[in-house]
Design a protein around this motif. Structure first.
Motif, PDB file in Angstrom:
ATOM      1  N   PRO A 193      -7.656  77.393  53.736  1.00  0.00           N
ATOM      2  CA  PRO A 193      -7.502  76.061  53.141  1.00  0.00           C
ATOM      3  C   PRO A 193      -6.259  76.008  52.259  1.00  0.00           C
ATOM      4  N   PRO A 194      -5.855  74.826  51.844  1.00  0.00           N
ATOM      5  CA  PRO A 194      -4.757  74.707  50.882  1.00  0.00           C
ATOM      6  C   PRO A 194      -5.132  75.407  49.575  1.00  0.00           C
ATOM      7  N   ALA A 196      -6.226  76.254  45.925  1.00  0.00           N
ATOM      8  CA  ALA A 196      -7.058  75.524  44.965  1.00  0.00           C
ATOM      9  C   ALA A 196      -6.347  75.366  43.628  1.00  0.00           C
ATOM     10  N   PRO A 198      -3.783  74.169  41.132  1.00  0.00           N
ATOM     11  CA  PRO A 198      -2.931  72.973  41.147  1.00  0.00           C
ATOM     12  C   PRO A 198      -1.451  73.278  41.030  1.00  0.00           C
ATOM     13  N   SER A 203      -1.117  72.285  47.222  1.00  0.00           N
ATOM     14  CA  SER A 203      -2.413  71.948  46.629  1.00  0.00           C
ATOM     15  C   SER A 203      -2.604  70.432  46.637  1.00  0.00           C
ATOM     16  N   SER A 204      -3.763  70.012  46.220  1.00  0.00           N
ATOM     17  CA  SER A 204      -4.071  68.580  46.223  1.00  0.00           C
ATOM     18  C   SER A 204      -3.177  67.796  45.261  1.00  0.00           C
ATOM     19  N   GLU A 205      -2.610  68.467  44.261  1.00  0.00           N
ATOM     20  CA  GLU A 205      -1.756  67.788  43.296  1.00  0.00           C
ATOM     21  C   GLU A 205      -0.269  67.951  43.595  1.00  0.00           C
ATOM     22  N   SER A 206       0.027  68.643  44.668  1.00  0.00           N
ATOM     23  CA  SER A 206       1.429  68.908  45.008  1.00  0.00           C
ATOM     24  C   SER A 206       1.967  67.868  45.985  1.00  0.00           C
ATOM     25  N   SER A 209       3.444  69.107  51.498  1.00  0.00           N
ATOM     26  CA  SER A 209       2.333  69.142  52.448  1.00  0.00           C
ATOM     27  C   SER A 209       2.027  70.570  52.889  1.00  0.00           C
ATOM     28  N   TRP A 210       0.761  70.964  52.768  1.00  0.00           N
ATOM     29  CA  TRP A 210       0.318  72.279  53.237  1.00  0.00           C
ATOM     30  C   TRP A 210       0.396  72.370  54.756  1.00  0.00           C
ATOM     31  N   GLU A 211       0.045  71.296  55.437  1.00  0.00           N
ATOM     32  CA  GLU A 211       0.052  71.278  56.900  1.00  0.00           C
ATOM     33  C   GLU A 211       1.468  71.399  57.452  1.00  0.00           C
ATOM     34  N   GLU A 264       8.960  69.555  42.701  1.00  0.00           N
ATOM     35  CA  GLU A 264       7.865  70.506  42.547  1.00  0.00           C
ATOM     36  C   GLU A 264       8.178  71.533  41.455  1.00  0.00           C
TER      37      GLU A 264
END
Length: 546
Positions: A193-194, A196, A198, A203-206, A209-211, A264
């Protein structure tokens, strides 16, 4: 009897191809090299003979021609048998220097079969090209003088062959390779998963894109040493290293990718770290863990590293076909980072370094703008395995002091620029290094560094010098053949164990970073301890280069 001479010249070059070069060769690659050398010798001799006949220069005939061919054949065959008899010993001598197991058998028959197959394929291609030339010149001879038709026919034939190979087969192969490498970028475990945390990219706050980051970027972000592992090794508190990576698929514009990287960096506090490294990855986007892990251990994790991907291809392919992509991306990233860094107060700036290996080294050097940095110089740079076309590397080599070796030059008494290898540390001279420290780390057996386009007809400078310990003393120059040998070496440059060829070892990175960055509280004992642990794979996130 005339066709015998091209065959003899081809056999002579095939024999010369059995001599050692920079990288050990097995049966298959030796066969390919011998077949290509034979085809080149055959083709060039045929061309010379055709030119000889076109000038109407007399040729030997009958018994005199037979006697001349026999006179030439005897030394050629003697040379061929001599090289075959010594080929295994030459290769084993080089393999021993690199810690590789010896070849138990010579596999002469298998090598000959591969060489013959390669020669026949190239010979047939040559016949097809010759047929095209004959067709063109005969058609043209109906309308213009014969000599003009020959010249124009040769020119048109060359243009057609160039279009078919470069714009046809080569481009098609390049597109196929690009798609294959691009697909390979996403062959990660689906359960990964990406992050966790931050503060990690993807991550969800970055905004990254992880994908779209790709496998090299994900590995770089996830697999570095943690603060806990660093603290356990050094016996003192440590920080979590910051690793920022933007994948090529994130956006087609290198300026946009660079801007996202800067965004970033600001988000996670990269400019608040003690050491900031602007890095350029290899052609595939790979970041050598041997380098970055060692640096983070040295500085107690107080390091931020930023990189942006510019290609999917292996470095030798990207070096030829996607040169501008790497240069443009490195320049865009370094310009943005440097402008932000230079605008910071002196007492709040991190120490700023540039870094890259292989094609990343070349692109990083391209981004080194001496005019921009003259008033506010960065702290230094470490460039490992700099490719032979690198402008800055070539300029430094041209300024080397008289008498210093080409493979490890001395430039201006080492005040700014130095060179190191697995046998020579950056601080071996004992002299003081300046405020800005630039280091080229290179192995004498690295064909990415010491490939020479002029080796087709001229002996490279480094071949005329005393051989380094990782280079065979039997290495010698043969026109045409040496060029082909170095080309094969170029393609196989990473097939060696770490510490040879284009495969840089963690112990040499430790010496390099230690000299360039001067970590606080770091000494030779700590360096040797880190080398020992990394060499045995005992540290989390510390791996040998590959």
């Amino acid at each position: 009897m005339v066709p015998v001479l091209p065959l003899l010249v081809g056999l002579l070059l095939a024999a010369a191809s059995l001599t050692p070069s920079l990288i050990p060769r097995g049966t298959f690659f030796q066969g390919v090299l011998a077949g290509a050398s034979m085809a080149m010798g055959h083709m060039l001799t045929q061309f010379v003979l055709a030119l000889w006949r076109s000038l109407e220069i007399p040729v030997l005939r009958g018994r005199w021609a037979v006697a001349a061919h026999m006179l030439v054949a005897l030394p050629v065959l003697a040379t061929l048998f001599f090289c075959i008899a010594h080929a295994r010993g030459w290769q084993n001598g080089l393999r021993e220097r690199m810690g590789l197991p010896e070849l138990e058998v010579a596999n002469t028959l298998q090598t000959a079969v591969v060489a013959l197959a390669v020669f026949l394929v190239l010979y047939v291609i040559g016949l097809l090209i010759q047929g095209l030339f004959n067709l063109l010149r005969r058609r043209l001879a109906r309308h213009i003088p014969v000599r003009s038709a020959n010249v124009l026919g040769l020119l048109l034939c060359a243009i057609l062959v160039l279009i078919v190979t470069r714009d046809g087969m080569v481009n098609a192969g390049l597109r196929m390779a690009d798609r294959s490498y691009a697909a390979a970028q996403y062959l990660t475990h689906p359960e990964t998963p990406p992050p966790a945390e931050p503060w990690k990219p993807g991550s969800s706050e970055s905004p990254i894109s992880w994908e779209l980051m790709g496998r090299p970027g994900r590995n770089f972000v996830l697999n570095g040493p943690s603060a806990q592992a660093i603290a356990a090794f050094n016996g003192r508190p440590a920080k979590e290293p910051l690793r920022i990576y933007v994948g090529l698929a994130q956006d087609s514009d290198p300026q946009v990718r660079a801007g996202l990287a800067l965004q970033e960096m600001q988000r996670v506090g990269a400019f608040e770290r003690k050491v900031l490294v602007v890095s350029s990855p290899t052609g595939t986007g790979w970041m050598d863990p041997a380098s970055y892990d060692a640096l983070e251990y040295m500085h107690d994790g107080d390091v931020a590293t930023v990189a942006v991907q510019y290609s999917y291809l292996q470095s030798p392919l990207a070096l030829i076909f996607e040169t501008d992509s790497g240069l443009d991306q490195a320049e865009a990233l370094m310009r943005l980072v440097y402008e932000h860094w230079a605008a910071m107060p002196d007492n709040r700036r991190p120490r700023l370094y540039m870094h890259g290996i292989s094609l990343g080294s070349w692109s990083s050097m391209h981004a080194f703008n001496v005019f921009q940095m003259m008033n506010e110089p960065i702290d230094g740079a470490l460039w490992a395995g700099p490719p032979f076309p690198s402008t800055l590397w070539n300029q430094a080599n041209a300024a080397r002091e008289a008498g210093s070796p080409f493979v490890l030059p001395t430039v201006d008494d080492g005040r700014v620029i130095r060179y190191s290898s697995q046998y020579a540390t950056p601080l071996r001279s004992g002299r003081d290094w300046g405020r800005m420290r630039v280091l080229f780390m290179q192995y004498a057996s690295d064909p990415i560094v010491f490939y020479s386009p002029t080796a087709l007809w001229r002996e490279p400078v480094w071949m005329r010098e005393a051989k380094a310990p990782d280079v065979s003393p039997e290495l010698s120059f043969t026109p045409i053949v040496t060029q082909l040998q170095l080309t094969v070496d170029l393609l196989r440059s990473t097939s060696t164990p770490p510490g040879y060829g284009h495969n840089y070892h963690v112990r040499d990175y430790i010496d390099a970073w230690s000299a360039v960055t001067e970590p606080e509280g770091w000494d030779e004992t700590a360096a040797e301890r880190l080398k020992a642990h990394c060499g045995h794979g005992e540290l989390v996130g510390c791996e040998n280069g590959s």
